[in-house]
Scaffold this motif. Structure first.
Motif, PDB file in Angstrom:
ATOM      1  N   ILE A 303      57.936  20.913  20.939  1.00  0.00           N
ATOM      2  CA  ILE A 303      59.294  20.725  21.439  1.00  0.00           C
ATOM      3  C   ILE A 303      59.418  21.347  22.826  1.00  0.00           C
ATOM      4  N   VAL A 304      60.093  20.616  23.709  1.00  0.00           N
ATOM      5  CA  VAL A 304      60.375  21.129  25.043  1.00  0.00           C
ATOM      6  C   VAL A 304      61.864  21.467  25.080  1.00  0.00           C
ATOM      7  N   LEU A 305      62.172  22.740  25.236  1.00  0.00           N
ATOM      8  CA  LEU A 305      63.572  23.173  25.312  1.00  0.00           C
ATOM      9  C   LEU A 305      64.005  23.144  26.774  1.00  0.00           C
ATOM     10  N   LEU A 306      65.004  22.319  27.036  1.00  0.00           N
ATOM     11  CA  LEU A 306      65.358  21.986  28.414  1.00  0.00           C
ATOM     12  C   LEU A 306      66.649  22.665  28.861  1.00  0.00           C
ATOM     13  N   ASP A 307      66.590  23.320  30.013  1.00  0.00           N
ATOM     14  CA  ASP A 307      67.813  23.862  30.612  1.00  0.00           C
ATOM     15  C   ASP A 307      68.434  22.797  31.534  1.00  0.00           C
ATOM     16  N   ASN A 308      67.827  22.539  32.659  1.00  0.00           N
ATOM     17  CA  ASN A 308      68.309  21.531  33.612  1.00  0.00           C
ATOM     18  C   ASN A 308      69.833  21.537  33.794  1.00  0.00           C
ATOM     19  N   GLY A 309      70.373  22.695  34.126  1.00  0.00           N
ATOM     20  CA  GLY A 309      71.797  22.765  34.440  1.00  0.00           C
ATOM     21  C   GLY A 309      72.673  23.189  33.277  1.00  0.00           C
ATOM     22  N   ARG A 310      72.099  23.271  32.079  1.00  0.00           N
ATOM     23  CA  ARG A 310      72.941  23.642  30.940  1.00  0.00           C
ATOM     24  C   ARG A 310      73.454  25.071  31.071  1.00  0.00           C
ATOM     25  N   THR A 311      72.622  25.955  31.600  1.00  0.00           N
ATOM     26  CA  THR A 311      73.115  27.319  31.783  1.00  0.00           C
ATOM     27  C   THR A 311      74.162  27.358  32.896  1.00  0.00           C
TER      28      THR A 311
END
Ligand code: SF4
Lengths: 490, 210
Positions: A303-311
């Protein structure tokens, strides 16, 4: 205060941007009458279905309240939840990767695929991989990605762009779909009719071999359960089951906001989601898996846990509830603006009311390209009412409009299509009529502005606000005026 | 700094206002008031709505009904834990294929198999959902996916009304497949059409006295 240096929330990249200001794109899309007809037909039939199956549940409001609180709690404790998920998923043989942004996620996935020696992958619909532009990236690296969801297949074969998060080809009617299949499928019955059942059969035949031979699958996830390390995919066609079961390697790309604290929380979301999205009591198939199960399904599970602006969105205390979204698409199905403009006008992967808040929250409102999205609404409130996790989209829209104004002022730029008086947010939101009154004041505002295009004083209810500052003159036409013109010209 | 540390750091920064968590108001329904007959009726109604074939039968009728559902099948796969007597009335022309640990059917073999017979773990009447959890009488996920016809046994004792009632009966970390009708799509004009990649025919045998 070391934590400040540990990581400042950064804006997301990828397919999150308006390609042009919303009103401009909307005007063009409005000219596409076939698309408007298709959309109207589809959104109206789904609205009725949704109301019917939601009405069947005497405890719908209780479920919404639970769903909303669970999500809020999850966001408030996100770090612990993610660490817990990582621990449990890893303990069951899965591998967890973390990606700060789109580039990093694309690279991780590419390396994983390369590591298997495969040159093609099957994909089950995932918003996250669309957001990061994974297909394009894989292609540039010599890896073919095959979309297997019927709607995604229509979009991919037609070299089109998705326009709806659940039904990406909603802007195409059955005849258009048939034409795409006839033109693009290598093996297809030339007498294919436009009956949906026949079209589904053509898709089955087209993809069957791919599924049976695939070595690597890439999926999204509708949720992750922190206390068990479980992932879930909600689908209809069985293409998800194919991808999650048959290949040796499974790579899931998921936004960090999808994690739920407790496995029992599934009972809430699996009641809210299908009824809100396709208007069904339950979708045909849901798959849950926890890491690797010996002798059953993929033995290499990532699994790749993605931030990309979520924080970045999480840092906005008034906007962070947008991360609670479960991507059901109810808000776009009830939105009068979406119904007329379609999803393409929003530019981003996330269209409709949720897109109008989520895209600028992920990228940062100060990013010029997304400044006009929060104005893509008549603030009628239908989205809030439909939302199964009670995201107050109108309130966040108004908040972001305020942010946009502030950002533009900082850059000493005139606002583009903004509606300044929306600053009076809470009052305006009370009643639709009040919004109308506020916006009626716009032309007056123009008159009141001097040669320098700055308004020194506004009459009536806005006077208190203008007293403290000069505001740039609003545009000639407010969204609402544009909107009522549009409605009449329909 | 690793991506993980950086993302977790960003989260801490983003939550500097320390939002509080609240007790989740679980005021939704968690217990059923329905009799078993009502549950059966409700589940039948839902499954028929999804265009599944449904029969409500007694335990001793299983072989007969399995055989009648599979009268056109040339081969049938079944998991090791399935009660073999259920297949005893199948005609001799139907080839039986056992899928067992150490003797797995390949994907190609499954694709060349007409049908599958499995049991199920628990069913939710209100939403018409049958849940398979990979126990020996249900087998691994591939066998109930690749063949085009699924005959699924649902003991009436495993039917509950509400999803929250089903949860305690599930072991969540097993691979779970929730099935609500045959495969379908709503992707063309948002209308549900049955029959895409999963089994296009779903026959459910709801069995009393099992
Ligand atoms: S914002 Fe709410 S209604 Fe819209 S897609 Fe997300 S969960 Fe559904």
């Amino acid at each position: 205060m070391t934590q400040v240096f540990l990581g400042m929330p950064a804006g997301g990249q990828g397919n999150l941007f308006e390609q042009e200001p919303f009103p401009k794109a909307a005007h063009r899309e409005l000219g596409n009458t076939q698309m408007r007809k298709n959309l109207r037909h589809a959104t109206h039939s789904i609205r009725d279905k949704r109301l019917k199956v939601v009405g069947e549940l005497p405890d719908w409001e209780a479920l919404r309240n639970a769903g909303s609180t669970i999500k809020n709690n999850s966001m408030a404790t996100l770090e612990e939840r993610l660490l817990e998920f990582e621990k449990n998923f890893t303990a069951r043989g899965g591998v967890v990767h973390w990606a700060r942004d789109a580039d990093e996620a694309n690279k991780i996935v590419t390396d994983l695929v390369r590591g298997t020696g495969a040159t093609e992958v099957v994909k089950v619909k995932s918003m996250a991989t669309q957001e990061i532009g994974l297909n394009e990236h894989l292609e540039s690296e010599g890896i073919d990605a095959f979309e297997t969801d019927l709607a995604e297949l229509i979009v991919q074969l037609g070299q089109d762009k998705p326009s709806h998060i659940l039904v990406p080809a909603i802007h195409k009617n059955r005849t258009e779909v048939r034409d795409i299949f006839l033109k693009e499928m290598p093996v297809v019955d030339p007498n294919l009719t436009d009956e949906p059942a026949k079209l589904a059969e053509a898709a089955r035949a087209h993809l069957r071999k791919k599924f049976l031979a695939a070595k690597v699958a890439i999926s999204g996830a509708n949720f992750a359960l922190a206390d068990t390390g479980t992932l879930g995919v909600v689908e209809s066609e069985g293409n998800g089951r194919m991808c999650l079961t048959l290949p040796e390697t499974l790579i899931t790309v998921m936004g960090i906001e999808k994690v739920l604290p407790h496995w029992e929380d599934v009972e809430v979301f699996m009641q809210l989601l299908p009824r809100s999205s396709t208007g069904e009591r339950m979708n045909p198939y849901t798959s849950l898996w926890t890491g690797v199960t010996e002798d059953d399904g993929p033995q290499n599970v990532h699994i790749v846990l993605l931030d990309n602006g979520r924080t970045r969105a999480l840092a906005d205390r008034f906007g962070r509830t947008a991360l609670n979204c479960i991507r059901c698409s109810a808000c776009m199905n009830v939105c009068p603006v979406y119904e007329r403009t379609g999803g393409h006008a929003y530019g981003s992967t996330y269209p409709g009311p949720i897109g109008a808040i989520l895209s600028p929250l992920l990228t940062g409102i100060e990013v010029e390209e997304n400044g006009s999205l929060p104005y893509a609404s008549s603030l009628c409130g239908a989205c809030y009412e439909a939302c199964p996790v009670k995201i107050n989209i109108p309130e966040i829209l108004v908040h972001l409009r305020g942010e946009d104004v502030d950002a533009k002022r900082e850059k000493h730029k005139l606002p583009t299509q903004m509606d300044l008086l929306m600053k009076g947010g809470s009052w305006a939101l009370g009643k639709g009529k009040n919004i109308g009154l506020l916006e009626k004041a716009l032309p007056l505002g123009r008159l009141a502005a001097g040669k320098d295009k700055k308004i020194k004083k506004l009459p009536g209810i806005a006077a208190g606000w203008t007293k403290s500052r000069d505001i740039p003159a609003p545009p000639n036409k407010s969204f609402r005026d544009w909107w009522s013109d549009e409605k009449e010209s329909k | 700094m690793s991506a993980k540390d950086e993302i977790l750091g960003r989260i801490r920064t983003a939550l500097a206002d320390t939002p509080v968590t609240e007790e989740v108001p679980r005021e939704y329904r968690t217990t059923s008031t329905m009799s078993q007959e009502q549950l059966i009726e409700l589940l039948v109604d839902r499954l028929v709505d999804y265009k599944a074939g449904v029969e409500v039968i007694e335990a001793e009728q299983i072989p007969e009904f399995v055989a009648s559902k599979l009268k056109d099948a040339s081969s049938v796969v079944y998991p090791q834990g399935l009660d073999a007597r259920w297949l005893s009335a199948l005609g001799s022309e139907v080839e039986l294929r056992l899928d067992a640990p150490g003797a797995r059917l390949s994907v190609a073999e499954l694709d060349a198999t007409s049908a599958v017979v499995t049991s199920s773990a628990v069913s939710v009447a209100e939403s018409g959902t049958i849940i398979l959890d990979g126990q020996p009488d249900q087998g691994r996920r591939a066998i109930s996916l690749v063949p085009d016809h699924h005959v699924c046994i649902v003991p009436v004792s495993t039917i509950v009304q509400l999803l929250p009632e089903a949860m305690p009966r599930l072991s969540i970390t097993r691979p779970l497949t929730w099935i609500s009708g045959p495969s379908a799509t709503s992707d063309i004009e948002l209308e549900r059409v049955e029959g895409v990649h999963g089994p296009r025919t779903l026959d459910v045998l709801m069995v009393r006295g099992l």
